[in-house]
Design a protein around this motif. Structure first.
Motif, short mmCIF file in Angstrom:
data_model
loop_
_atom_site.label_atom_id
_atom_site.label_comp_id
_atom_site.label_asym_id
_atom_site.label_seq_id
_atom_site.Cartn_x
_atom_site.Cartn_y
_atom_site.Cartn_z
N ALA A 31 0.82 -1.21 0.00
CA ALA A 31 0.00 0.00 0.00
C ALA A 31 0.85 1.26 0.00
CB ALA A 31 -0.96 -0.01 1.18
N ALA A 32 1.91 1.30 0.79
CA ALA A 32 2.77 2.49 0.86
C ALA A 32 3.44 2.75 -0.49
CB ALA A 32 3.81 2.34 1.96
N GLU A 33 3.93 1.69 -1.12
CA GLU A 33 4.57 1.86 -2.43
C GLU A 33 3.55 2.23 -3.49
OE1 GLU A 33 7.91 -0.21 -5.24
OE2 GLU A 33 6.90 -1.46 -3.76
N LEU A 34 2.36 1.63 -3.42
CA LEU A 34 1.30 1.98 -4.36
C LEU A 34 0.98 3.46 -4.26
CD1 LEU A 34 -0.88 1.35 -6.43
CD2 LEU A 34 -2.32 0.55 -4.53
N GLU A 35 0.83 3.95 -3.05
CA GLU A 35 0.52 5.36 -2.84
C GLU A 35 1.64 6.25 -3.41
OE1 GLU A 35 -1.76 7.84 0.51
OE2 GLU A 35 -0.23 6.47 1.25
N ARG A 36 2.88 5.85 -3.20
CA ARG A 36 4.02 6.61 -3.70
C ARG A 36 4.02 6.65 -5.23
NH1 ARG A 36 8.31 5.63 -6.07
NH2 ARG A 36 8.32 3.39 -5.75
N ILE A 37 3.76 5.51 -5.87
CA ILE A 37 3.74 5.43 -7.34
C ILE A 37 2.61 6.29 -7.90
CG2 ILE A 37 3.36 3.91 -9.33
CD1 ILE A 37 4.74 1.67 -7.63
N LEU A 38 1.42 6.16 -7.32
CA LEU A 38 0.28 6.95 -7.79
C LEU A 38 0.57 8.44 -7.70
CD1 LEU A 38 -2.61 4.91 -6.14
CD2 LEU A 38 -2.05 4.98 -8.58
N ASP A 39 1.16 8.86 -6.59
CA ASP A 39 1.48 10.26 -6.38
C ASP A 39 2.57 10.72 -7.34
OD1 ASP A 39 1.26 12.78 -4.86
OD2 ASP A 39 3.31 12.27 -4.22
#
Length: 103
Positions: A31-39
């Protein structure tokens, strides 16, 4: 239409298919990496405790640009109208909610 997130890329698959919409997370992206990629890619943000993504409508248009048929603007507008009728747009109506699929 499916937004595919991999480490570190985001791509739009089947942009002409405005009858379905999801975010597919490929590989071992937490989830943390997903959020970083999306941002980092400017495409969206996690919502609902990480169960959904609010995807930028403008980002979808940019990712689909040059890859769709002539009826796409109308089909995309219909998809957004349907999403709005279900409460799947954010308050500003500039992001549409998508469920997350893994795998």
């Amino acid at each position: 239409m499916q937004l595919i997130v991999t480490r570190p890329d985001v791509e739009l698959a089947e942009p002409d298919d405005c009858k379905r919409f999801s975010v597919r997370v490929a590989g071992e992206v937490d989830a943390a990496e997903l959020e970083r990629i999306l941002d980092a890619e400017g495409v969206g943000e996690l919502a609902d405790g990480g169960e959904h993504v609010f995807v930028s409508i403008e980002a979808l248009r940019k990712l689909a640009s040059g890859r769709t048929g002539p009826g796409w603007p109308e089909d995309f507008a219909a998809m957004l109208a349907y999403a709005g009728s279900k409460g799947w747009l954010n308050d500003a109506a500039d992001r549409v909610r998508a469920h997350i699929e893994r795998g």
